[in-house]
Design a protein around this motif. Structure first.
Motif, PDB file in Angstrom:
ATOM      1  N   LEU A 167     -19.379  14.124  -2.959  1.00  0.00           N
ATOM      2  CA  LEU A 167     -18.839  15.477  -3.004  1.00  0.00           C
ATOM      3  C   LEU A 167     -19.595  16.251  -1.935  1.00  0.00           C
ATOM      4  O   LEU A 167     -20.827  16.358  -1.994  1.00  0.00           O
ATOM      5  CB  LEU A 167     -19.062  16.081  -4.398  1.00  0.00           C
ATOM      6  N   VAL A 168     -18.874  16.753  -0.949  1.00  0.00           N
ATOM      7  CA  VAL A 168     -19.540  17.358   0.198  1.00  0.00           C
ATOM      8  C   VAL A 168     -19.993  18.790  -0.080  1.00  0.00           C
ATOM      9  O   VAL A 168     -20.773  19.334   0.684  1.00  0.00           O
ATOM     10  CB  VAL A 168     -18.655  17.309   1.462  1.00  0.00           C
ATOM     11  N   ASP A 169     -19.515  19.389  -1.159  1.00  0.00           N
ATOM     12  CA  ASP A 169     -19.931  20.750  -1.500  1.00  0.00           C
ATOM     13  C   ASP A 169     -21.299  20.720  -2.145  1.00  0.00           C
ATOM     14  O   ASP A 169     -21.614  19.815  -2.894  1.00  0.00           O
ATOM     15  CB  ASP A 169     -18.957  21.385  -2.492  1.00  0.00           C
ATOM     16  N   ASN A 170     -22.087  21.742  -1.900  1.00  0.00           N
ATOM     17  CA  ASN A 170     -23.373  21.827  -2.593  1.00  0.00           C
ATOM     18  C   ASN A 170     -23.426  23.034  -3.523  1.00  0.00           C
ATOM     19  O   ASN A 170     -24.486  23.570  -3.802  1.00  0.00           O
ATOM     20  CB  ASN A 170     -24.543  21.823  -1.603  1.00  0.00           C
ATOM     21  N   ALA A 171     -22.243  23.434  -4.002  1.00  0.00           N
ATOM     22  CA  ALA A 171     -22.184  24.533  -4.968  1.00  0.00           C
ATOM     23  C   ALA A 171     -22.969  24.157  -6.218  1.00  0.00           C
ATOM     24  O   ALA A 171     -23.036  22.985  -6.589  1.00  0.00           O
ATOM     25  CB  ALA A 171     -20.736  24.820  -5.336  1.00  0.00           C
ATOM     26  N   ASP A 172     -23.581  25.142  -6.862  1.00  0.00           N
ATOM     27  CA  ASP A 172     -24.320  24.882  -8.089  1.00  0.00           C
ATOM     28  C   ASP A 172     -23.358  24.469  -9.190  1.00  0.00           C
ATOM     29  O   ASP A 172     -22.339  25.116  -9.414  1.00  0.00           O
ATOM     30  CB  ASP A 172     -25.083  26.131  -8.545  1.00  0.00           C
TER      31      ASP A 172
ATOM     32  N   TRP B  48       0.840  -1.194   0.000  1.00  0.00           N
ATOM     33  CA  TRP B  48       0.000   0.000   0.000  1.00  0.00           C
ATOM     34  C   TRP B  48       0.872   1.241   0.000  1.00  0.00           C
ATOM     35  O   TRP B  48       1.934   1.253   0.622  1.00  0.00           O
ATOM     36  CB  TRP B  48      -0.906   0.007   1.243  1.00  0.00           C
ATOM     37  N   VAL B  49       0.413   2.266  -0.687  1.00  0.00           N
ATOM     38  CA  VAL B  49       1.106   3.558  -0.676  1.00  0.00           C
ATOM     39  C   VAL B  49       0.073   4.635  -0.365  1.00  0.00           C
ATOM     40  O   VAL B  49      -1.119   4.498  -0.673  1.00  0.00           O
ATOM     41  CB  VAL B  49       1.799   3.858  -2.028  1.00  0.00           C
ATOM     42  N   GLU B  50       0.543   5.708   0.247  1.00  0.00           N
ATOM     43  CA  GLU B  50      -0.363   6.791   0.580  1.00  0.00           C
ATOM     44  C   GLU B  50      -0.577   7.671  -0.642  1.00  0.00           C
ATOM     45  O   GLU B  50       0.371   8.052  -1.327  1.00  0.00           O
ATOM     46  CB  GLU B  50       0.190   7.615   1.746  1.00  0.00           C
ATOM     47  N   ALA B  51      -1.825   7.983  -0.916  1.00  0.00           N
ATOM     48  CA  ALA B  51      -2.177   8.874  -2.020  1.00  0.00           C
ATOM     49  C   ALA B  51      -2.127  10.316  -1.529  1.00  0.00           C
ATOM     50  O   ALA B  51      -2.226  10.592  -0.333  1.00  0.00           O
ATOM     51  CB  ALA B  51      -3.568   8.535  -2.540  1.00  0.00           C
ATOM     52  N   SER B  52      -2.002  11.217  -2.493  1.00  0.00           N
ATOM     53  CA  SER B  52      -1.934  12.639  -2.142  1.00  0.00           C
ATOM     54  C   SER B  52      -3.265  13.162  -1.609  1.00  0.00           C
ATOM     55  O   SER B  52      -3.307  14.165  -0.912  1.00  0.00           O
ATOM     56  CB  SER B  52      -1.542  13.451  -3.383  1.00  0.00           C
ATOM     57  N   GLY B  53      -4.346  12.491  -1.985  1.00  0.00           N
ATOM     58  CA  GLY B  53      -5.674  12.996  -1.618  1.00  0.00           C
ATOM     59  C   GLY B  53      -6.181  14.058  -2.573  1.00  0.00           C
ATOM     60  O   GLY B  53      -7.279  14.590  -2.412  1.00  0.00           O
ATOM     61  N   GLN B  54      -5.375  14.365  -3.597  1.00  0.00           N
ATOM     62  CA  GLN B  54      -5.751  15.370  -4.602  1.00  0.00           C
ATOM     63  C   GLN B  54      -6.282  14.653  -5.843  1.00  0.00           C
ATOM     64  O   GLN B  54      -5.827  13.569  -6.172  1.00  0.00           O
ATOM     65  CB  GLN B  54      -4.535  16.213  -5.008  1.00  0.00           C
ATOM     66  N   GLY B  55      -7.220  15.294  -6.511  1.00  0.00           N
ATOM     67  CA  GLY B  55      -7.749  14.697  -7.722  1.00  0.00           C
ATOM     68  C   GLY B  55      -8.573  15.691  -8.510  1.00  0.00           C
ATOM     69  O   GLY B  55      -8.590  16.892  -8.194  1.00  0.00           O
ATOM     70  N   THR B  56      -9.217  15.173  -9.550  1.00  0.00           N
ATOM     71  CA  THR B  56     -10.097  16.013 -10.354  1.00  0.00           C
ATOM     72  C   THR B  56     -11.472  15.372 -10.426  1.00  0.00           C
ATOM     73  O   THR B  56     -11.621  14.152 -10.394  1.00  0.00           O
ATOM     74  CB  THR B  56      -9.548  16.209 -11.792  1.00  0.00           C
ATOM     75  N   LEU B  57     -12.462  16.227 -10.533  1.00  0.00           N
ATOM     76  CA  LEU B  57     -13.847  15.790 -10.585  1.00  0.00           C
ATOM     77  C   LEU B  57     -14.150  15.284 -11.991  1.00  0.00           C
ATOM     78  O   LEU B  57     -14.118  16.049 -12.951  1.00  0.00           O
ATOM     79  CB  LEU B  57     -14.752  16.969 -10.215  1.00  0.00           C
ATOM     80  N   GLU B  58     -14.410  13.975 -12.105  1.00  0.00           N
ATOM     81  CA  GLU B  58     -14.698  13.391 -13.422  1.00  0.00           C
ATOM     82  C   GLU B  58     -16.178  13.448 -13.736  1.00  0.00           C
ATOM     83  O   GLU B  58     -16.580  13.575 -14.883  1.00  0.00           O
ATOM     84  CB  GLU B  58     -14.243  11.934 -13.466  1.00  0.00           C
ATOM     85  N   SER B  59     -17.020  13.307 -12.713  1.00  0.00           N
ATOM     86  CA  SER B  59     -18.464  13.341 -12.918  1.00  0.00           C
ATOM     87  C   SER B  59     -19.137  13.493 -11.560  1.00  0.00           C
ATOM     88  O   SER B  59     -18.520  13.250 -10.523  1.00  0.00           O
ATOM     89  CB  SER B  59     -18.928  12.048 -13.601  1.00  0.00           C
ATOM     90  N   TRP B  60     -20.368  13.921 -11.584  1.00  0.00           N
ATOM     91  CA  TRP B  60     -21.136  13.995 -10.346  1.00  0.00           C
ATOM     92  C   TRP B  60     -22.621  13.991 -10.695  1.00  0.00           C
ATOM     93  O   TRP B  60     -23.012  14.343 -11.812  1.00  0.00           O
ATOM     94  CB  TRP B  60     -20.776  15.240  -9.521  1.00  0.00           C
ATOM     95  N   ILE B  61     -23.420  13.580  -9.716  1.00  0.00           N
ATOM     96  CA  ILE B  61     -24.868  13.646  -9.840  1.00  0.00           C
ATOM     97  C   ILE B  61     -25.445  14.036  -8.483  1.00  0.00           C
ATOM     98  O   ILE B  61     -24.814  13.816  -7.448  1.00  0.00           O
ATOM     99  CB  ILE B  61     -25.509  12.306 -10.279  1.00  0.00           C
ATOM    100  N   ASP B  62     -26.628  14.606  -8.512  1.00  0.00           N
ATOM    101  CA  ASP B  62     -27.372  14.853  -7.282  1.00  0.00           C
ATOM    102  C   ASP B  62     -28.452  13.791  -7.180  1.00  0.00           C
ATOM    103  O   ASP B  62     -29.283  13.643  -8.092  1.00  0.00           O
ATOM    104  CB  ASP B  62     -28.013  16.247  -7.292  1.00  0.00           C
TER     105      ASP B  62
END
Ligand SMILES: [Zn+2]
Length: 133
Positions: free
Chosen positions: A101-106, A55-69
């Motif tokens: 995704l914990v943000d509820n930004a539009d 196991w290796v530790e990830a940076s915790g950084q990434g990009t949003l590929e998709s999301w749904i509400d």
């Protein structure tokens, strides 16, 4: 107060991931033979079939590929949180994770930068989730 949402199935293969999450660290399974990094973990490397994985530790950084509400509660535990946001995040290291995704930004922008946050939902389970940066 009880937690009445689905919990991850924890087993000997993924135990290191959940133990690290409880400590606020995001781990990826890693193949020492070829360098592949992945989530979820597998018994052997899917790239080179090596059996010894670590196991290796990830940076915790990434990009949003998709999301749904989610506007419908398929589990009673989500009724009071509708709508809640489910996302696909491509980690900086390559693997894609399904999370919240914990943000509820539009209308979060696809490709937006995100970072992991940890949500301790029970005494033994901490869920990695993501927030916009
Ligand atoms: Zn490998």
């Amino acid at each position: 107060m009880t937690y009445d949402k689905p919990l991850p199935n924890r087993d000997t293969l993924n135990q290191p991931f959940w133990a690290a999450a409880a400590q606020g660290r995001l781990l990826l399974q890693h193949c020492p033979a070829c360098g592949d990094r992945r989530f979820p973990p597998t018994p052997v490397c899917p790239q080179c079939l090596a059996g010894d994985q670590d196991w290796v530790e990830a940076s915790g950084q990434g990009t949003l590929e998709s999301w749904i509400d989610m506007h419908r509660a398929y589990w009673d535990g989500f009724k009071d949180e509708l709508p809640y946001r489910v996302c696909l995040v491509r980690l900086q290291e390559g693997p894609v994770m399904v999370s919240n995704l914990v943000d509820n930004a539009d209308n979060p922008r696809l490709g937006a930068s995100v970072r992991v946050v940890f949500d301790k939902v029970t005494d033994t389970v901490t869920l990695p989730k993501f927030t916009l940066t």
